[in-house]
Write a protein that holds these residues in place. Sequence first.
Motif, PDB file in Angstrom:
ATOM      1  N   ALA A  90       0.953  -1.129   0.055  1.00  0.00           N
ATOM      2  CA  ALA A  90      -0.111  -0.124   0.034  1.00  0.00           C
ATOM      3  C   ALA A  90       0.889   1.229   0.024  1.00  0.00           C
ATOM      4  O   ALA A  90       0.613   2.236  -0.675  1.00  0.00           O
ATOM      5  N   LEU A  91       1.664   1.142   0.790  1.00  0.00           N
ATOM      6  CA  LEU A  91       2.603   2.220   0.984  1.00  0.00           C
ATOM      7  C   LEU A  91       4.053   2.405   0.039  1.00  0.00           C
ATOM      8  O   LEU A  91       4.265   3.716  -0.284  1.00  0.00           O
ATOM      9  N   ALA A 142      -5.870 -12.194   5.752  1.00  0.00           N
ATOM     10  CA  ALA A 142      -6.846 -11.478   4.647  1.00  0.00           C
ATOM     11  C   ALA A 142      -6.422  -9.889   4.613  1.00  0.00           C
ATOM     12  O   ALA A 142      -5.876  -9.365   5.636  1.00  0.00           O
ATOM     13  N   PHE A 143      -6.274  -9.153   3.418  1.00  0.00           N
ATOM     14  CA  PHE A 143      -6.141  -8.051   3.108  1.00  0.00           C
ATOM     15  C   PHE A 143      -7.295  -7.302   3.835  1.00  0.00           C
ATOM     16  O   PHE A 143      -8.446  -7.404   3.756  1.00  0.00           O
ATOM     17  N   GLN A 144      -6.888  -5.808   4.404  1.00  0.00           N
ATOM     18  CA  GLN A 144      -7.977  -5.081   5.143  1.00  0.00           C
ATOM     19  C   GLN A 144      -7.865  -3.618   4.414  1.00  0.00           C
ATOM     20  O   GLN A 144      -6.741  -3.157   4.548  1.00  0.00           O
ATOM     21  N   PRO A 145      -8.482  -3.317   3.445  1.00  0.00           N
ATOM     22  CA  PRO A 145      -8.453  -2.177   2.924  1.00  0.00           C
ATOM     23  C   PRO A 145      -8.428  -1.009   3.830  1.00  0.00           C
ATOM     24  O   PRO A 145      -8.938  -0.865   5.029  1.00  0.00           O
ATOM     25  N   ARG A 146      -7.681   0.084   3.651  1.00  0.00           N
ATOM     26  CA  ARG A 146      -7.511   1.085   4.269  1.00  0.00           C
ATOM     27  C   ARG A 146      -6.886   0.958   5.801  1.00  0.00           C
ATOM     28  O   ARG A 146      -6.836   1.749   6.706  1.00  0.00           O
ATOM     29  N   GLY A 147      -6.501  -0.392   5.888  1.00  0.00           N
ATOM     30  CA  GLY A 147      -5.686  -0.688   7.249  1.00  0.00           C
ATOM     31  C   GLY A 147      -7.000  -0.710   8.215  1.00  0.00           C
ATOM     32  O   GLY A 147      -6.418  -0.780   9.547  1.00  0.00           O
ATOM     33  N   GLN A 171      -1.703   8.173   7.828  1.00  0.00           N
ATOM     34  CA  GLN A 171      -2.851   8.973   7.067  1.00  0.00           C
ATOM     35  C   GLN A 171      -2.432   8.276   5.598  1.00  0.00           C
ATOM     36  O   GLN A 171      -3.766   8.368   5.084  1.00  0.00           O
ATOM     37  N   GLU A 172      -1.660   8.124   5.022  1.00  0.00           N
ATOM     38  CA  GLU A 172      -1.607   7.675   3.675  1.00  0.00           C
ATOM     39  C   GLU A 172      -2.399   6.088   3.641  1.00  0.00           C
ATOM     40  O   GLU A 172      -2.950   5.905   2.602  1.00  0.00           O
ATOM     41  N   LEU A 173      -2.003   5.376   4.439  1.00  0.00           N
ATOM     42  CA  LEU A 173      -2.473   3.806   4.555  1.00  0.00           C
ATOM     43  C   LEU A 173      -4.199   4.112   4.446  1.00  0.00           C
ATOM     44  O   LEU A 173      -4.983   3.173   4.035  1.00  0.00           O
ATOM     45  N   ALA A 174      -4.762   5.151   5.311  1.00  0.00           N
ATOM     46  CA  ALA A 174      -6.143   5.102   5.327  1.00  0.00           C
ATOM     47  C   ALA A 174      -6.929   5.515   4.166  1.00  0.00           C
ATOM     48  O   ALA A 174      -8.085   5.608   4.162  1.00  0.00           O
ATOM     49  N   GLU A 175      -5.862   5.809   3.088  1.00  0.00           N
ATOM     50  CA  GLU A 175      -6.593   6.143   1.839  1.00  0.00           C
ATOM     51  C   GLU A 175      -6.432   5.057   0.830  1.00  0.00           C
ATOM     52  O   GLU A 175      -7.064   5.058  -0.441  1.00  0.00           O
ATOM     53  N   VAL A 176      -5.789   4.065   1.014  1.00  0.00           N
ATOM     54  CA  VAL A 176      -5.426   2.905   0.017  1.00  0.00           C
ATOM     55  C   VAL A 176      -6.368   2.000   0.181  1.00  0.00           C
ATOM     56  O   VAL A 176      -6.547   1.337   1.174  1.00  0.00           O
ATOM     57  N   GLU A 177      -7.445   1.836  -0.904  1.00  0.00           N
ATOM     58  CA  GLU A 177      -8.409   0.894  -0.878  1.00  0.00           C
ATOM     59  C   GLU A 177      -8.068  -0.347  -1.513  1.00  0.00           C
ATOM     60  O   GLU A 177      -8.604  -1.678  -1.240  1.00  0.00           O
TER      61      GLU A 177
END
Length: 298
Positions: A111-112, A126-131, A224-230
């Motif tokens: 993500a980053l 499993a993957f978690q969108p936006r963490g 903050q950046e992770l929270a934007e990654v879907e």
Amino acid sequence: MKSIRTDTLEIAYEEAGPQNGLPILLLHGWPDAPRGWGGAARPLHDAGWRTITPWLRGLRPTRFLNQQSPRDGSGVALAQDAIDLADALALDRFAVVGHDWGARIAYTLAALFPERLTAIVALALAFQPRGVFKVPDFAQSRRFWYQWLQCIDGGAEKIRENPIAFARIQWNTWSPPGWFDETEFAKTASDFSDPDWVAITLNAYRRRWLQGEETDPRYAAQRQELAEVESISTPTLMIQGGSDFCDDPKESEGLDSYFKGEYRRVLLDGVGHFPHREAPVAVSSAILDFLRELRLEA
């Protein structure tokens, strides 16, 4: 064993395989240690891959350089540790294979820092969108008892009193019986009683569900950046044990739309939460097949 220093840590790691091989970071989970990769790593070495296997923050001999540093167990902190290690070893691009916490690191890196990765392999998570952590349904919430216990002060205190016994419960219950012996658990858990292992464990789980847990401000931008990654674009292989009694296999089903690059999910029947330990040949074969299909061959 070797080590490098970052601004925060002295990170201990092992390196194996051909020195000129393409690099793979092998990132252990919780409650586990680098020794768990032994059986799955050997076929990677035989195929020409160079593995770098660190001890994650909280697990000695990796150590904090400053006793005052926040014991931040978040995924972004652990991911930054992995990038710092790669930078110190002059790894431009590399693959990541992670189990449990290591899988979370792999997803967070994708993500980053997607430009740094050739591929990721995530075991048992499993993957978690936006963490984002969401309270699961009742069946999965029951499996998460060990997380809820950590969120009450009395539970946290019990874990501080006997962290090795707490870890042993997870080994006993997360997979079908018979996959480990007393000697292996004792060697793996030898440093689980270290105060930093306990501090990172409690911070990692409590911060998911409680406000006000200790946080290192140096990772604020990454959070903050992770929270934007879907979704992520890095080629991804997800390996799921069909008899995982920690994370229900259905938790990793139907997530294809979150992967914009190559994505595959492999289900290993009869395997629990520690696939690399329980079925190392199947795991290494799946990894190598995936990397070959991506034309990533050492």
